[in-house]
Design an enzyme around this catalytic site. Structure first.
Site, PDB file in Angstrom:
ATOM      1  N   LYS A  33       0.807  -1.324  -0.053  1.00  0.00           N
ATOM      2  CA  LYS A  33       0.143   0.065   0.069  1.00  0.00           C
ATOM      3  C   LYS A  33       0.966   1.301  -0.041  1.00  0.00           C
ATOM      4  O   LYS A  33       2.173   1.264   0.289  1.00  0.00           O
ATOM      5  CB  LYS A  33      -0.929   0.145   1.252  1.00  0.00           C
ATOM      6  CG  LYS A  33      -0.234   0.205   2.463  1.00  0.00           C
ATOM      7  CD  LYS A  33      -1.238  -0.059   3.674  1.00  0.00           C
ATOM      8  CE  LYS A  33      -0.280  -0.095   5.018  1.00  0.00           C
ATOM      9  NZ  LYS A  33      -1.196  -0.158   6.243  1.00  0.00           N
ATOM     10  N   TYR A  72      12.541  32.000   4.600  1.00  0.00           N
ATOM     11  CA  TYR A  72      11.064  32.777   4.963  1.00  0.00           C
ATOM     12  C   TYR A  72      11.263  33.135   6.506  1.00  0.00           C
ATOM     13  O   TYR A  72      11.615  31.963   7.397  1.00  0.00           O
ATOM     14  CB  TYR A  72       9.954  31.689   4.491  1.00  0.00           C
ATOM     15  CG  TYR A  72       9.728  31.858   3.323  1.00  0.00           C
ATOM     16  CD1 TYR A  72       9.417  32.768   2.320  1.00  0.00           C
ATOM     17  CD2 TYR A  72       9.741  30.413   2.727  1.00  0.00           C
ATOM     18  CE1 TYR A  72       9.085  32.710   1.037  1.00  0.00           C
ATOM     19  CE2 TYR A  72       9.288  30.434   1.092  1.00  0.00           C
ATOM     20  CZ  TYR A  72       8.962  31.585   0.396  1.00  0.00           C
ATOM     21  OH  TYR A  72       8.993  31.217  -0.947  1.00  0.00           O
ATOM     22  N   ARG A 121      -9.904  -0.399  15.841  1.00  0.00           N
ATOM     23  CA  ARG A 121      -9.707   0.238  14.520  1.00  0.00           C
ATOM     24  C   ARG A 121     -10.713  -0.137  13.354  1.00  0.00           C
ATOM     25  O   ARG A 121     -11.663   0.556  13.084  1.00  0.00           O
ATOM     26  CB  ARG A 121      -8.340   0.279  13.958  1.00  0.00           C
ATOM     27  CG  ARG A 121      -7.918   1.409  12.757  1.00  0.00           C
ATOM     28  CD  ARG A 121      -6.645   1.297  12.140  1.00  0.00           C
ATOM     29  NE  ARG A 121      -6.059   0.184  11.672  1.00  0.00           N
ATOM     30  CZ  ARG A 121      -4.863   0.121  11.351  1.00  0.00           C
ATOM     31  NH1 ARG A 121      -4.134   0.818  11.283  1.00  0.00           N
ATOM     32  NH2 ARG A 121      -4.490  -1.228  10.836  1.00  0.00           N
ATOM     33  N   MET A 168       8.564  25.086   0.439  1.00  0.00           N
ATOM     34  CA  MET A 168       7.930  24.004  -0.374  1.00  0.00           C
ATOM     35  C   MET A 168       8.870  23.266  -1.317  1.00  0.00           C
ATOM     36  O   MET A 168       8.375  22.149  -1.471  1.00  0.00           O
ATOM     37  CB  MET A 168       6.793  24.830  -1.266  1.00  0.00           C
ATOM     38  CG  MET A 168       6.033  23.798  -2.022  1.00  0.00           C
ATOM     39  SD  MET A 168       4.539  24.573  -2.933  1.00  0.00           S
ATOM     40  CE  MET A 168       3.611  25.189  -1.934  1.00  0.00           C
TER      41      MET A 168
END
EC number: 5.1.1.1
Length: 369
Positions: A38, A264, A136, A313
């Protein structure tokens, strides 16, 4: 391997083979092996991984959602595929692509039986998921009789396996909890088998279950993280080889003077003249902002270069003041030495999270080292 000239994720099939052979060495000859592929095979390449595992002898694959199974079917992989978390909206895709659903509630059971009958299925394979403590997904032990009645009333489906999931098999301080889960599953299996007129496959052991609880191997085991190189234990990790190496390159090197800032929000104001290297990957590639401001690092020419400032990013900046390097040099983010486990631990995370976050825009390179 040649040096990286861009950001790439190398996937070593020889390491995968090592991990598969180690895990299967723990099993009896007749115990089947389900490979969990997966999340793009834990962030790598599900098709390349599945094809190699077919060659190695894997008996089953497990995916989380049907689209992951469709990708394998489109690649001509014919091995049975268990879908761990199907929803009714997925039933068409599941049946049309010969995928096998995990049935974990009466809603899903009733709706899948209705769908199977409507589409004239006969003995379509399903897998019953039981909750033994993870809380779950899954049926409970006291629901077996009603499950059996519903199954006896139809010929549209047949139980291929019954399974559960160990919640703390890697933590030996929770051995009592794990043994309780295993014993509960044994009772469930006995009751279910007694009520059915056939015996389904039984499985509940994950990677750490394979290693720590041989009594939980049953008819089949499931492994995810172990295939990709991690044993959830410092001692066991020595028996595994991480299959993925994330590499990039230095795009540019800046000389940043004392008192100047980097990135930033002036993420860092340097206290001395600093050499800062900019690398072409960032949080859009799976390197979260939490690695910024010195918590994370990369390796350049065998030396650690801490990430300084905030992760952008598409870029990160690292301190190379004490490292001999130049623009274009290769950078190792994680791999067989500077491992994903070490890096993820720096932000109190786990390798699963780091590996599966690696963006699909990063080029995958399949190799054998």
């Amino acid at each position: 391997m040649p040096k990286a000239t861009e950001t790439i994720l190398e996937i070593d099939l020889n390491a995968l083979s090592n991990n598969y052979k180690y895990l299967t060495s723990k099993l009896k000859n007749n115990t089947k092996f389900m490979a969990v592929v997966k999340a793009y095979a834990y962030g790598s390449d599900s098709v390349a991984i599945a094809k190699e595992l077919v060659n190695l002898g894997a008996d089953y694959f497990a995916v989380a959602y049907p689209i992951e199974g469709v990708i394998l079917r489109d690649a001509a992989i014919q091995t049975p595929i268990l879908v761990l978390h199907p929803l009714p909206v997925n039933f068409d895709v599941i049946v049309n692509r010969c995928l096998e659903p995990s049935i974990y509630s009466f809603k899903i059971l009733d709706e899948f039986i209705a769908y199977a009958e409507k589409t004239n299925q006969n003995n379509y394979p399903i897998h019953l998921k039981f909750n033994t403590g993870l809380n779950r997904l899954g049926f409970t032990e006291d629901e077996i009789s009603l499950i059996s009645k519903k199954l006896a009333a139809t010929k549209s489906v047949k139980v291929k396996s019954a399974f559960s999931h160990l919640g703390a098999s890697e933590d030996l301080s929770e051995k009592e909890f794990s043994l309780k889960q295993i014993n509960t599953f044994k009772r469930i299996s006995e009751k279910l088998t007694a009520e059915l007129v056939y015996k389904p496959l039984l499985h509940c052991a994950n990677t750490s279950g394979i290693i720590n609880y041989p009594e939980a191997h049953f008819d089949m085991v499931r492994s995810g993280i172990g295939l990709y190189g991690f044993g959830n234990d410092k001692v066991e990790n020595k028996n595994f080889k991480p299959i993925a190496t994330l590499k990039t390159v230095i795009s540019q090197i800046h000389t940043v003077k004392k008192g100047e800032s980097i990135g930033y929000n002036r993420g860092i104001i340097v206290e001395k003249t600093t050499q800062s290297a900019t690398l072409p990957l960032g949080h859009a590639d799976g390197i979260p902002r939490s690695y910024g401001k010195g918590k994370g690092w990369v390796v350049i020419n065998n030396k650690k270069a801490p990430i300084h400032g905030n992760v952008c990013m598409d870029m990160i900046m690292v301190d190379v003041t004490d490292i001999e390097c130049k623009e274009g040099d290769e950078v190792i983010v994680f791999g067989s030495t500077n491992t994903a486990e070490e890096l993820s631990a720096a932000i109190n995370s786990i390798p699963y999270e780091l590996l599966t976050a690696i963006s699909q825009r990063i080029k995958r390179v399949i190799c054998r080292k």
